[in-house]
Write a protein that holds these residues in place. Structure first.
Motif, PDB file in Angstrom:
ATOM      1  N   SER A 208       0.773  -0.991   0.005  1.00  0.00           N
ATOM      2  CA  SER A 208       0.065   0.010   0.057  1.00  0.00           C
ATOM      3  C   SER A 208       0.867   1.261   0.131  1.00  0.00           C
ATOM      4  N   LEU A 209       0.341   2.348  -0.480  1.00  0.00           N
ATOM      5  CA  LEU A 209       1.110   3.451  -0.449  1.00  0.00           C
ATOM      6  C   LEU A 209       1.405   3.929   0.969  1.00  0.00           C
ATOM      7  N   PRO A 210       0.416   4.013   2.097  1.00  0.00           N
ATOM      8  CA  PRO A 210       0.863   4.421   3.406  1.00  0.00           C
ATOM      9  C   PRO A 210       2.251   3.689   3.749  1.00  0.00           C
ATOM     10  N   ALA A 211       2.323   2.165   3.566  1.00  0.00           N
ATOM     11  CA  ALA A 211       3.425   1.528   3.942  1.00  0.00           C
ATOM     12  C   ALA A 211       4.602   1.662   3.380  1.00  0.00           C
ATOM     13  N   VAL A 212       4.550   2.059   2.041  1.00  0.00           N
ATOM     14  CA  VAL A 212       5.732   2.382   1.028  1.00  0.00           C
ATOM     15  C   VAL A 212       6.177   3.931   1.759  1.00  0.00           C
ATOM     16  N   GLN A 213       5.352   4.744   2.176  1.00  0.00           N
ATOM     17  CA  GLN A 213       5.602   6.114   2.501  1.00  0.00           C
ATOM     18  C   GLN A 213       6.533   5.959   3.659  1.00  0.00           C
ATOM     19  N   ALA A 214       5.908   5.029   4.897  1.00  0.00           N
ATOM     20  CA  ALA A 214       6.531   4.760   6.156  1.00  0.00           C
ATOM     21  C   ALA A 214       8.052   4.481   5.940  1.00  0.00           C
ATOM     22  N   VAL A 215       8.323   3.446   4.971  1.00  0.00           N
ATOM     23  CA  VAL A 215       9.757   2.814   4.570  1.00  0.00           C
ATOM     24  C   VAL A 215      10.582   3.952   4.285  1.00  0.00           C
ATOM     25  N   LEU A 216      10.150   5.005   3.240  1.00  0.00           N
ATOM     26  CA  LEU A 216      10.742   6.329   2.811  1.00  0.00           C
ATOM     27  C   LEU A 216      11.008   6.955   4.067  1.00  0.00           C
ATOM     28  N   ALA A 217      10.114   7.100   5.064  1.00  0.00           N
ATOM     29  CA  ALA A 217      10.360   8.116   5.973  1.00  0.00           C
ATOM     30  C   ALA A 217      11.654   7.326   6.746  1.00  0.00           C
ATOM     31  N   ARG A 218      11.408   6.284   6.849  1.00  0.00           N
ATOM     32  CA  ARG A 218      12.399   5.433   7.835  1.00  0.00           C
ATOM     33  C   ARG A 218      13.884   5.488   7.213  1.00  0.00           C
ATOM     34  N   PHE A 219      13.850   5.483   5.738  1.00  0.00           N
ATOM     35  CA  PHE A 219      15.150   5.641   5.312  1.00  0.00           C
ATOM     36  C   PHE A 219      15.633   7.046   5.530  1.00  0.00           C
ATOM     37  N   LEU A 220      14.939   8.342   5.486  1.00  0.00           N
ATOM     38  CA  LEU A 220      15.430   9.448   5.752  1.00  0.00           C
ATOM     39  C   LEU A 220      15.724   9.646   7.250  1.00  0.00           C
ATOM     40  N   ASP A 221      14.862   8.974   8.103  1.00  0.00           N
ATOM     41  CA  ASP A 221      15.235   9.192   9.568  1.00  0.00           C
ATOM     42  C   ASP A 221      16.610   8.439   9.877  1.00  0.00           C
ATOM     43  N   SER A 222      16.829   7.438   9.228  1.00  0.00           N
ATOM     44  CA  SER A 222      18.002   6.690   9.506  1.00  0.00           C
ATOM     45  C   SER A 222      19.243   7.241   8.919  1.00  0.00           C
ATOM     46  N   HIS A 223      19.119   8.250   8.015  1.00  0.00           N
ATOM     47  CA  HIS A 223      20.233   8.945   7.347  1.00  0.00           C
ATOM     48  C   HIS A 223      19.893  10.569   7.611  1.00  0.00           C
ATOM     49  N   GLU A 224      19.417  10.952   8.713  1.00  0.00           N
ATOM     50  CA  GLU A 224      19.340  12.250   9.306  1.00  0.00           C
ATOM     51  C   GLU A 224      20.767  13.178   9.017  1.00  0.00           C
ATOM     52  N   GLY A 225      20.603  14.257   8.427  1.00  0.00           N
ATOM     53  CA  GLY A 225      21.921  14.947   8.261  1.00  0.00           C
ATOM     54  C   GLY A 225      22.628  14.700   7.028  1.00  0.00           C
ATOM     55  N   LEU A 226      22.377  13.470   6.309  1.00  0.00           N
ATOM     56  CA  LEU A 226      23.062  12.876   5.276  1.00  0.00           C
ATOM     57  C   LEU A 226      22.227  13.016   3.898  1.00  0.00           C
ATOM     58  N   SER A 227      20.805  12.874   4.042  1.00  0.00           N
ATOM     59  CA  SER A 227      20.262  12.662   2.964  1.00  0.00           C
ATOM     60  C   SER A 227      18.706  13.698   3.191  1.00  0.00           C
ATOM     61  N   ARG A 228      18.364  14.164   2.094  1.00  0.00           N
ATOM     62  CA  ARG A 228      17.028  14.888   2.058  1.00  0.00           C
ATOM     63  C   ARG A 228      15.962  14.221   0.818  1.00  0.00           C
ATOM     64  N   GLN A 229      16.391  13.025   0.471  1.00  0.00           N
ATOM     65  CA  GLN A 229      15.544  12.575  -0.665  1.00  0.00           C
ATOM     66  C   GLN A 229      15.614  10.912  -0.393  1.00  0.00           C
ATOM     67  N   ALA A 230      14.542  10.020  -0.625  1.00  0.00           N
ATOM     68  CA  ALA A 230      14.649   8.882  -0.569  1.00  0.00           C
ATOM     69  C   ALA A 230      13.785   8.326  -1.703  1.00  0.00           C
ATOM     70  N   HIS A 231      14.265   7.063  -2.264  1.00  0.00           N
ATOM     71  CA  HIS A 231      13.764   6.311  -3.320  1.00  0.00           C
ATOM     72  C   HIS A 231      13.374   4.899  -2.949  1.00  0.00           C
ATOM     73  N   LEU A 232      12.450   4.549  -3.565  1.00  0.00           N
ATOM     74  CA  LEU A 232      11.910   2.933  -3.336  1.00  0.00           C
ATOM     75  C   LEU A 232      11.057   2.676  -4.788  1.00  0.00           C
ATOM     76  N   ASN A 233      11.564   1.898  -5.474  1.00  0.00           N
ATOM     77  CA  ASN A 233      11.277   1.364  -6.609  1.00  0.00           C
ATOM     78  C   ASN A 233      11.306  -0.084  -6.525  1.00  0.00           C
ATOM     79  N   LEU A 234       9.867  -0.785  -7.062  1.00  0.00           N
ATOM     80  CA  LEU A 234       9.573  -2.118  -6.964  1.00  0.00           C
ATOM     81  C   LEU A 234       9.018  -2.587  -8.193  1.00  0.00           C
ATOM     82  N   ARG A 235       9.330  -3.762  -8.564  1.00  0.00           N
ATOM     83  CA  ARG A 235       9.063  -4.310  -9.891  1.00  0.00           C
ATOM     84  C   ARG A 235       8.886  -5.761  -9.866  1.00  0.00           C
ATOM     85  N   GLY A 236       7.646  -6.062 -10.657  1.00  0.00           N
ATOM     86  CA  GLY A 236       7.281  -7.506 -10.341  1.00  0.00           C
ATOM     87  C   GLY A 236       6.175  -7.819 -11.542  1.00  0.00           C
ATOM     88  N   GLU A 237       5.550  -9.084 -11.230  1.00  0.00           N
ATOM     89  CA  GLU A 237       4.470  -9.558 -12.301  1.00  0.00           C
ATOM     90  C   GLU A 237       3.296  -9.883 -11.472  1.00  0.00           C
TER      91      GLU A 237
END
Length: 302
Positions: A76-105
């Motif tokens: 779901s989009l809320p779940a993905v957004q929460a993971v992206l926020a965790r990316f940024l929280d774990s890189h506070e001071g280093l990063s201002r932008q987070a990316h998550l791309n998923l591919r499948g069938e």
């Protein structure tokens, strides 16, 4: 013996400021998720920007571990957004932008047109997301196959059939039984239009506030608009129904693109889209292609 502190080379600062990096992370991470209640074997790209000019690198393991929150649950989009926020929280001071791309069938079981048969069909998809100071950005890519019968070829075939009818019945009294037999013969219906397997590629900018991914809804709508979705398990009755569907939905690539454009404009939750249809010509050794977009570039900030 006193345990030695393990060296963390990535945390060591550079001696001088370095250029900003747009993306640092990993590609092709295996991740099992659920979509529309079906298992989806994903490959994931995960990363963040490196904005600190003095930092040597990021903490990739923190990104990898954050992905565990998506395992074996409905994507779901809320779940993905929460993971992206965790990316940024774990890189506070280093990063201002987070990316998550998923591919499948996504595998969906599709019923036959007439008979009680059904079979599985694979739909390639990609979900590209970004979280930055401008908000949460979501793009969904879907690919679906269909059949397309050339309207020009159909008209030319009908003309040949008409000419053959005139030739065969020019000096005969028209009789219902004779005409019926002629229509059912190969000498009567001596020409058929050409068809080809075709493909629609949809790029969709989603409303980031959507609570669920409308993948099934979008696929069903697109296939209904085209009218000639590729089939799975069929009997002869299904094949005949498919021939009828093709005859009732003669399409140039322009027709298919316009049908999809109108269908997508009527879908809720889309902020913009770009589409491409490809007809793998059976007459020519090249493809016929049409593209269309709506509101695609507006608001697509980096």
């Amino acid at each position: 013996m006193t345990a030695l502190m393990l060296p963390d080379i990535a945390a060591q600062p550079h001696g001088q400021d370095q250029p900003r990096l747009d993306f640092v992370g990993m590609r092709q991470i295996a991740l099992p998720v659920l979509l529309d209640g079906k298992p989806l074997d994903c490959r994931v790209d995960a990363g963040v920007s490196l904005d600190d000019p003095g930092a040597r690198g990021i903490h990739m393991s923190r990104l990898y571990l954050a992905l565990e929150a998506l395992e074996q649950q409905e994507l779901s989009l809320p779940a993905v957004q929460a993971v992206l926020a965790r990316f940024l929280d774990s890189h506070e001071g280093l990063s201002r932008q987070a990316h998550l791309n998923l591919r499948g069938e996504l595998l969906l079981k599709r019923p036959a047109l007439v008979s009680p048969l059904a079979g599985w069909k694979a739909y390639p998809l990609a979900l590209n997301t970004r979280l930055d100071g401008h908000g949460f950005h979501v793009e969904l890519q879907l690919t679906l196959g269909y059949s397309s019968t050339c309207p020009c070829s159909a008209a030319l075939a009908r003309q040949l059939i008409q000419q053959q009818f005139v030739a065969d019945f020019a000096d005969k009294k028209l009789d219902h039984a004779d005409i019926l037999a002629w229509i059912g013969s190969s000498s009567g219906i001596l020409a058929t239009p050409h068809s080809q397997r075709s493909e629609a590629r949809l790029q969709l900018r989603l409303d980031p506030d959507l609570q669920r991914l409308p993948v099934r809804q979008l696929l069903d709508g697109a296939e209904a608009a085209l009218g000639t979705a590729l089939q799975t398990a069929v009997k002869r009755a299904d094949e005949q129904a498919f021939a009828l569907a093709n005859g009732q939905n003669l399409m140039f690539c322009e027709d298919a693109a316009r049908r999809l454009h109108q269908c997508l404009r009527e879908q809720d939750g889309l902020l913009g889209f770009r589409l491409e249809v490809v007809h793998a010509e059976s007459l020519h050794a090249h493809d016929a292609v049409a593209r269309s977009d709506w509101n695609w570039h507006r608001g697509r900030s980096r």
